[in-house]
Design an enzyme around this catalytic site. Structure first.
Site, PDB file in Angstrom:
ATOM      1  N   ASP A  49       7.472  33.047  10.079  1.00  0.00           N
ATOM      2  CA  ASP A  49       6.919  32.247   8.992  1.00  0.00           C
ATOM      3  C   ASP A  49       7.580  32.668   7.674  1.00  0.00           C
ATOM      4  O   ASP A  49       8.718  33.141   7.681  1.00  0.00           O
ATOM      5  CB  ASP A  49       5.387  32.447   8.981  1.00  0.00           C
ATOM      6  N   HIS A  78       2.343  30.551   2.725  1.00  0.00           N
ATOM      7  CA  HIS A  78       2.125  29.958   4.051  1.00  0.00           C
ATOM      8  C   HIS A  78       2.002  31.018   5.156  1.00  0.00           C
ATOM      9  O   HIS A  78       1.100  30.955   6.002  1.00  0.00           O
ATOM     10  CB  HIS A  78       3.303  29.009   4.323  1.00  0.00           C
ATOM     11  N   SER A  85       0.406  23.343  10.918  1.00  0.00           N
ATOM     12  CA  SER A  85       0.700  24.750  10.632  1.00  0.00           C
ATOM     13  C   SER A  85      -0.562  25.600  10.641  1.00  0.00           C
ATOM     14  O   SER A  85      -0.515  26.780  10.938  1.00  0.00           O
ATOM     15  CB  SER A  85       1.312  24.889   9.225  1.00  0.00           C
TER      16      SER A  85
END
Ligand code: NAG
Ligand code: NAG
Ligand code: NAG
Ligand code: NAG
Ligand code: NAG
Length: 801
Positions: free
Chosen positions: A162, A233, A569
C-alpha cells in the site's frame, strides 16, 4: 561454386536472424528506457552460470553488445557507456516467480524476449489505489465466536502492499502483545523521516519499493523515501485489518467510538509500493514486495490496489500472488471501483480473494428543505460549525469546476453542483466558497447510488443521489421561467433552501447493500470463475490516518488521526482481517479452504432479513455484485464443508485454459508441464471453486452442462448433508448424489451438478437483460446438514449466450 553460394546464403541467413530478433530497424528504435519485468525459466539456465543473476546480467550485456554493433561503429563510445547498464537490474525475483526487472529500451526488450530461457518480457504496468464500528456490524463480539476462539487473530502476520504506514498512529499501539513470532524474518528499514526503531510488536515490518516508480522520475519532493505513509491510505487499510483498540476515535466527532481492527491481535508488515505523487504504484515494485513478503514469512497479503484487466500471464499481481499461494500465503485484493458496469471487476485470478464493497448501517444524514416545503435527505461529513438554518437562494451552476464556474452567480447562495468523474485540484466546495457561496448541494453521479458522502469543510455541503438531485435542480431552475416571475417580478419568490446536518445515525437504512461503485462480474478473463468472491464493508469506513489532510483538496489544512473514506480498498482489509482470524483458528487450512469457508458461509440477506439490495438502483443485488454474499465471520469459523484446491489443481486449471508450457512456467517455476498431461477442467469451470458459473445458449432448448466438485468435511466427524437447490431462472438443476454422508473429519466426497436449459430460457433472459443490462440468472446449491447447523452455500450463475 556450390560451396561459395552456400556460404553467401549462410551469411545472409545469419544476418537476417540478427535483424529478425530485433523486430525492427535500429535507426528508428525508441531508446528511452522503461521498466520491463522479465521472467525466466531456471530449468533452461545454461550450466556455465553460477547464479541466476549472473545469467540475467550476462544475457542483458550480450543483447546490448549485439544491438550496439548492429547500430554501427560510429556509436562505439555509446556502446561502452551503455554496457555499464548491464548492472541496472532493479530487482531480481526468486520467491514469487523467477526473473528480474530492469530499465530497457524497446529494442533490448524485444531482443531479450527471443533469448533462450526467457519466457516473458513485459512492460511494467500501473496500479492504482482503489473502524470503530464495522467489526460489530459484521457480528464480531469479544465474548463469543471468532474473536474469542482466535485470541483476536494473535500472531498472524499480515503484509500490506500500500502507501506505507504512519508509525505514530495510536492504532499501532502494541501494549499487551506477545513477542514477535520467531518465524518472522522481515525487518524495518530506515528512510526519510522514518527511524526503524518505531517498529514494535504490532508493526513488525516496514520496507519500501521504489525502483520502478522512482526511475520514471515522477517522485514528488514531499514524498518520504521510506515506509512513511504521506497519503493516509496504507495506514487506513492496515488499521482496518489489524489496528489496536483506540478509545474515543472519530472523524471530527463523526463515527465516534472505539476504533479497532477486525483482527486486533494480528501483526502488521508494511510494504510501501504506492507513491503519493499521483497515487500510483508500479507492477515491478509490487512484484518485488510480494517476493519479499513471501521470504519474510507473512501469512496473508492484503492488496487494496487494482490495475487493468489483463490476461493472467501478463499480470504481475496474478503471477506474484500465485507464488504466494505456492508458499501457503493467502492473498486478498480489492475488486475495483468501476461499478456498476458489468465485467468491471479487477484481480480476477481464482487464487485471489476478490472483495466487493458494501454499505454499513451507519450514515451521516443531512437534509435540504426547499422553499416549496419539499425535503430531501442526503449525506454530509461537514466538519465546521452549524449549517444553514434560514432559507438562502438556491442556484444550479453545473460542474462547479475551476475552469467553467460562473462565479458571479454564487455570492450568498446555496449552489447545486453536478459531480464530475474527473474532479481534480480544488474541490467544488472550495470553488463555491471562493466565489462567496454559502452552501453546496452535490448531485452525485447515478452510478454511485447512495454510496458516497461528501467531505465538506469550507462550507456546509451535502451529497444527494442523482434522482433527488434532479428534483432539487428542477425546482431551482423552474423558478427562472415561472408564471409568477413573468407576471410580477416583485411577488416572485426565488428558489431557496435550508441545509441541516444531523451527524452520525445508525440503522435508518437497510444494510448491507452493494455499493454502487463496487466493480461487478462477470469475470472478464475466466468465464467459469465467479468474481467478485465476497462483499465486505467499504462505504464510509473510519480508519487511522496520516498527517495528510483528510480530503484531496489543496486548501484543506485539517489534521485528523482518523478519516472516513470509501472504496473496495476499504472492503479488502475487512476480508483480510477475517481471513487472519480464520488462519489463527485453523492453522492447518489451505488458502483455498479459508476462501471456501468465507464464501460458503456468506449472507445473502441483510440485517432486516430481506435480500441484500444493490445501492445503485435499489433492486435485489446478485452474485455479480456481492459474489457469494456479505462476509459473515462467525459462520466462516465452522463452515462444515470446504471446497479445497491445491497447487496441482490450479496447474490443471491453467492447462485447461490452454496455457503453453512456457506460460505455465511463469507460475510454477517449471516444476510442472501441460504437455505432460493434466486433468481437464472443462475450460476452467471444473476447478473445485465454491461457486458454479456456466455459459448456456438461450436458444437451444435442453442444452445440458455438468460440473464436478469435491467437498471435504471439516465439521463433526459423522454428518449427513442434503442438497438444497434454488435453480436459476430458465434452467433445471440436478445434484447427484443429493446426499453426502461423512464418517470422519477430513473425508472427501464428490458430486455432480447437472444444469439444463428449459423452455422459457429465451423469454427469461430477455426480461433479465432489459432490467439489468446483463444476460445472467442466479441460483444456488446449499449443502445442509441434518441439524441445519451448517449451511454450505454456493452461487450458481448462468450466462445466457
Ligand atoms: C519514446 O518512448 C517514450 C516513452 O514511451 C516517449 O515518451 C517518447 O516520446 C518516445 N520517443 C520517440 C522518439 O518515439
Ligand atoms: C533511530 O533511533 C535510535 C534510537 O532512538 C537512535 O539511536 C538512532 O540514531 C536513530 N537513527 C537515525 C538514523 O536517526
Ligand atoms: C473524546 O474526544 C473529544 C474530541 O477529541 C474530546 O473533546 C473528549 O474529551 C474525549 N472524550 C474522552 C472520554 O476522552
Ligand atoms: C458519540 O457522540 C455522541 C454525541 O457526543 C454521543 O451521544 C454518543 O454516545 C457517542 N457515541 C459513542 C459510541 O461514543
Ligand atoms: C427558461 O427560459 C429560457 C429562455 O426562454 C430558456 O433558455 C431556459 O432553458 C428556460 N429554463 C427552463 C428551466 O425551462
Amino acid at each position: 561454386m556450390a560451396s561459395l553460394a552456400g556460404s553467401v546464403f549462410c551469411f545472409i541467413f545469419v544476418d537476417l536472424l540478427v535483424m529478425g530478433s530485433m523486430a525492427y530497424d535500429v535507426s528508428t528504435a525508441n531508446d528511452t528506457r522503461k521498466t520491463y519485468i522479465v521472467l525466466a525459466s531456471h530449468s533452461r539456465m545454461p550450466t556455465i552460470f553460477s547464479s541466476p543473476t549472473s545469467w540475467y546480467m550476462s544475457t542483458l550485456a550480450s543483447v546490448r553488445r549485439e544491438i550496439s554493433s548492429a547500430a554501427g561503429a560510429d556509436d562505439a563510445q555509446i556502446v561502452t557507456k551503455d554496457q555499464q547498464h548491464s548492472t541496472d537490474i532493479i530487482y531480481t525475483y526468486q520467491h514469487s516467480c523467477r526473473g528480474f526487472a530492469a530499465r530497457l529500451t524497446d529494442l533490448e526488450a524485444s531482443s531479450l524476449a527471443s533469448q533462450p530461457g526467457f519466457l516473458s518480457v513485459m512492460p511494467d504496468k500501473r496500479y492504482e489505489l482503489q473502524t470503530t464500528y464495522t467489526p460489530e456490524f459484521m457480528g464480531l463480539m469479544p465474548s463469543a465466536g471468532l474473536w474469542k476462539k482466535t485470541s483476536l487473530g494473535a500472531d498472524v502476520i499480515v503484509g500490506f502492499l500500500d502507501t506505507g504506514i504512519w508509525p505514530e498512529s495510536s492504532s499501532l499501539d502494541d501494549t499487551g502483545m506477545g513477542p514477535v513470532p520467531k518465524r518472522w524474518k522481515g525487518r524495518c528499514v530506515d528512510g526519510g523521516d522514518f527511524n526503524s526503531s518505531v517498529c514494535n510488536k504490532k508493526l513488525i515490518g516496514a520496507r519500501y519499493f521504489l525502483s520502478s516508480f522512482g526511475s520514471a522520475g515522477s517522485l514528488s519532493a514531499s514524498e518520504y523515501r521510506s515506509p512513511r505513509d504521506v497519503q493516509g491510505h496504507g495506514t487506513h487499510t492496515a488499521s482496518t485489518t489489524a489496528g489496536a483498540h483506540v478509545a474515543n476515535a472519530s472523524f471530527f466527532g463523526y463515527a465516534n467510538g472505539t476504533a479497532k481492527g477486525v483482527a486486533p491481535g494480528a501483526r502488521i508488515a508494511v510494504y510501501k509500493v504506492c507513491w503519493a505523487s499521483f497515487g500510483g504504484c508500479m507492477g515491478a515494485d509490487l512484484l518485488a514486495a510480494i517476493d519479499e513478503a513471501i521470504a519474510d514469512g507473512v501469512d496473508i497479503i492484503s492488496i487494496s490496489l487494482g490495475g487493468s484487466s489483463v490476461p493472467l500471464q501478463e499480470d504481475p499481481l496474478a503471477v506474484g500472488s500465485f507464488g504466494a499461494l505456492r508458499s501457503g500465503v493467502f492473498v486478498s485484493c480489492a475488486a475495483g471501483n468501476g461499478g456498476p458496469s458489468p465485467g468491471s471487476i479487477l484481480n480476477n485470478a481464482p487464487w485471489i480473494l476478490t472483495v466487493a464493497a458494501s454499505t454499513v448501517d451507519r450514515n451521516f444524514p443531512a437534509t435540504v428543505k426547499l422553499g416549496n416545503g419539499e425535503v430531501y435527505v442526503g449525506q454530509s461529513l461537514y466538519t465546521g460549525d452549524g449549517a444553514i438554518p434560514v432559507q438562502k437562494p438556491l442556484v444550479s451552476l453545473g460542474f462547479c469546476d475551476e475552469a467553467s464556474f460562473r462565479t458571479e452567480n454564487a455570492e450568498g447562495n446555496i449552489v447545486i453542483c453536478q459531480q464530475s468523474s474527473e474532479q481534480e485540484g480544488r474541490s467544488t466546495a472550495a470553488v463555491v466558497a471562493a466565489a462567496g457561496g454559502v452552501g453546496e448541494i452535490m448531485v452525485q453521479q447515478k452510478r454511485l447510488g447512495h454510496s458516497i458522502i461528501s467531505s465538506g469543510f469550507l462550507l456546509p455541503s451535502m451529497n444527494v443521489d442523482a434522482m433527488d438531485g434532479a428534483a432539487i435542480q428542477d425546482y431551482a431552475s423552474a423558478g427562472e421561467n415561472s408564471s409568477e416571475r413573468r407576471t410580477s417580478e416583485s411577488s416572485y419568490r426565488r428558489p431557496s433552501a435550508t441545509i441541516s446536518i444531523q451527524g452520525t445515525r445508525f440503522g435508518r437504512q437497510r444494510a448491507p447493500k452493494v455499493a454502487g461503485f463496487s466493480s461487478r462480474g462477470p469475470n472478464p478473463l475466466v468465464r467459469g470463475i465467479l468474481k467478485p468472491d465476497i462483499a465486505a464493508p467499504g462505504v464510509t469506513i473510519l480508519g487511522a490516518w496520516s498527517s495528510a489532510p483528510p480530503s484531496s483538496d489543496p486548501l484543506d489544512n485539517r489534521k485528523t488521526p482518523f478519516n472516513i473514506i470509501s472504496g473496495t480498498s476499504m472492503a479488502c482489509p475487512h476480508a483480510t482481517g477475517v481471513a487472519a482470524l480464520l488462519r489463527a483458528a485453523h492453522p492447518d487450512w489451505s488458502a483455498a479452504a479459508i476462501k471456501s469457508a468465507l464464501m460458503t458461509s456468506a449472507d445473502i440477506l441483510d440485517h432486516s432479513g430481506k435480500p441484500i439490495l444493490d445501492d445503485y438502483d435499489g433492486t435485489p443485488a446478485t452474485s455479480y455484485g456481492y459474489g457469494a454474499g456479505q462476509i459473515n465471520p462467525n459462520a466462516a469459523l465452522c463452515p462444515g464443508l470446504v471446497y479445497d484446491i491445491d497447487v496441482q489443481d490450479y496447474v490443471d486449471f491453467l492447462c485447461s485454459l490452454g496455457f503453453t508450457d512456457e506460460e505455465l512456467e511463469l507460475f510454477t517455476k517449471g516444476e510442472r508441464q501441460c504437455s505432460r498431461g493434466y486433468k481437464k477442467l472443462d475450460g476452467g469451470r471444473n476447478l473445485n471453486y465454491p461457486a458454479f458459473v456456466v455459459d448456456m445458449s438461450r436458444s437451444t432448448k435442453g442444452e445440458t452442462t455438468t460440473l464436478a466438485r469435491v467437498v471435504t468435511n471439516v465439521g463433526p466427524a459423522s454428518s449427513l448433508y442434503l442438497a438444497e437447490v434454488e435453480a436459476p431462472k430458465g434452467a433445471m438443476v440436478r445434484v447427484t448424489p443429493s446426499e453426502l454422508r461423512f464418517s470422519e473429519e477430513g473425508m472427501k466426497r464428490s458430486f455432480e451438478v447437472k444444469i439444463s436449459a428449459t423452455m422459457e430460457s429465451y423469454a427469461v433472459t430477455r426480461e433479465v437483460e432489459a432490467r439489468l443490462g446483463l444476460r445472467s440468472t442466479f441460483g444456488s446449491l446449499t449443502w445442509v446438514d441434518a441439524h441445519n447447523s451448517h449451511r454450505v452455500r454456493s452461487p450458481i450463475v448462468i450466462n445466457w449466450q
